[in-house]
Design an enzyme around this catalytic site. Sequence first.
Site, PDB file in Angstrom:
ATOM      1  N   ASP A 125       1.800  -0.298  -9.692  1.00  0.00           N
ATOM      2  CA  ASP A 125       2.589  -0.587  -8.486  1.00  0.00           C
ATOM      3  C   ASP A 125       3.425  -1.846  -8.710  1.00  0.00           C
ATOM      4  O   ASP A 125       3.427  -2.414  -9.799  1.00  0.00           O
ATOM      5  CB  ASP A 125       1.686  -0.692  -7.256  1.00  0.00           C
ATOM      6  CG  ASP A 125       0.796  -1.913  -7.315  1.00  0.00           C
ATOM      7  OD1 ASP A 125      -0.037  -2.067  -6.410  1.00  0.00           O
ATOM      8  OD2 ASP A 125       0.913  -2.706  -8.258  1.00  0.00           O
ATOM      9  N   SER A 126       4.115  -2.279  -7.666  1.00  0.00           N
ATOM     10  CA  SER A 126       5.090  -3.355  -7.869  1.00  0.00           C
ATOM     11  C   SER A 126       4.418  -4.672  -8.244  1.00  0.00           C
ATOM     12  O   SER A 126       4.992  -5.491  -8.963  1.00  0.00           O
ATOM     13  CB  SER A 126       5.953  -3.532  -6.620  1.00  0.00           C
ATOM     14  OG  SER A 126       5.140  -3.659  -5.478  1.00  0.00           O
TER      15      SER A 126
END
Lengths: 170, 102
Positions: A125-126
Amino acid sequence: MRSGSLVHCGSGLRNMAARIIGRCVRSLNYRSVYFNRINTTATLTAAPLTHDRTFSYLTNGHKSPLAQISSSSFQVLQWRQYGDLPPLTLETIHDRVLYVLKLYDKINPEKLQATSHFMKDLGLDSLDQVEIIMAMEDEFGFEIPDVEAEKLMTPQEIVQYIADKKDVYE
Amino acid sequence: MGTRLKVLRVFKDLHKTRRHVFRDDDRALTAARLKINEEFQKNKNETSEENIKEMLKVGRAVETILRENVMQGEHVEQNKILLRPARVSCWTTQKQDVTLIH
């Protein structure tokens, strides 16, 4: 060593040669010498060494006033040392990027390709992507602005970005 | 600067501070890293702007405390600890979003 010297060494006398070469090298002070041994038997000649003069190098074809050089000889090259890192190439950037990625614990090294998308293929994820970019900043020694860091989603893009920033062409 | 970018910024700053404040101390480094990641992951799906702002405030406060209040020391003799001097200057070159959110 201030005077020239001639050393013959067969394979049995390699130790002695190494010691004498060591003595020559130590007197060089600021210059470093790179030895490239071509063959087992070797003949070494050394020109007089002073602080101002450059250390003369010996290759197969070089004619020294001091003595003859056999066909197989120590090849002594002089490297100037300036304070800088080795030049980057696309390949080394690529290798380093992949190496850093493989060290990251959330990435499976087997699944990693140059084109694997962090979010779509590797399931990150980010937040993980931020950590990855931080690791890249650390590895290559320069800051990557957030705005541009956000867009780097595959190892290939990272390699391209670094190559752009560091002016590496191929 | 969108909230999302602010969150990522705080995350990055926390990790940078962690790396500096706990450098050479592997145990503290990994413990801090896991803690930061855990806290951010826990609230990953938060949607309320208010809550996010509050959490960002906490995150920034934590970063300040880590940077200003934590010192490293090393045992040199039985009753002696050698303290490592703190570096005063900020190590991030980007000054984005330093003011408090209203």
